[in-house]
Design a protein around this motif. Sequence first.
Motif: not given
Length: 244
Positions: A30-38, A132-137, A164-168, A191-194
């Motif tokens: 159920x966790x929306x993971x950021x798309x690697x293509x970004x 790290x999330x701010x410099x690359x997904x 907020x950054x989409x990093x669970x 964080x939206x993780x587990x």
Amino acid sequence: MPKKVIESKVSPGKPSEPLNVDQFLQSVAETPLAQPSNNKDGGKGRIIFALDATASRQATWDQASHLQAQMFESTAALGSLDVQLVYYRAHRECRASPWLSSSAALLRMMEKIHCVAGRTQVERVLSHGIAESKSGQVQALIFVGDCFEENLDTVAELAGQLKILGLPLFIFQEGYDPTATYAFGQLCALSGGAHCRFDTHSAAQLGQLLSAVAVYASGGTAALKRLSGHGSKQAKLLLEQLGR
């Protein structure tokens, strides 16, 4: 990253119980993971794998090394996963490796690390994840540890930034320390993780869980189907949760 030493102010209160395997897999599904293509690496999934390397974890350090290798091996066919090792130990020593796509290179690096007594530095791990999330997904921040000795309010603020950054944040807790259980549960929720607990009797299962999270982060449902076809029970369970 912050330089101030954080003193422990956490009161365990009534700890929230970590998720069991099925609940954990459902949470991952159920966790929306950021798309690697970004990200800046042209579509490669990226996972930060952080470890507590203080003295209390010496007995399981070699085991953790092999689990990390298993995570790499499960995604090798995809050719789309980079992992960064982060570890802390001693007095304010917190280090991060380059981004690695080879399990052999990672194992060589971990073989040189020895656990040293010191306090936890989860705050620095989360701060690093934010940078790290701010410099690359980055698709996921995984942490393996057994205790928590910091100001929970301070670290919780960082967990909110991860959301907020989409990093669970996925925390695998070794052992049964109630203060860690309470803190880890709060941080993962923010964080939206587990949060999932393991011990020496469930190490193999932990390796499969790590692999399932890694494969999902790097290749989505299609990659999980391939992993399931090779006999991974955890991948099959995760697929069932995704199907719902």
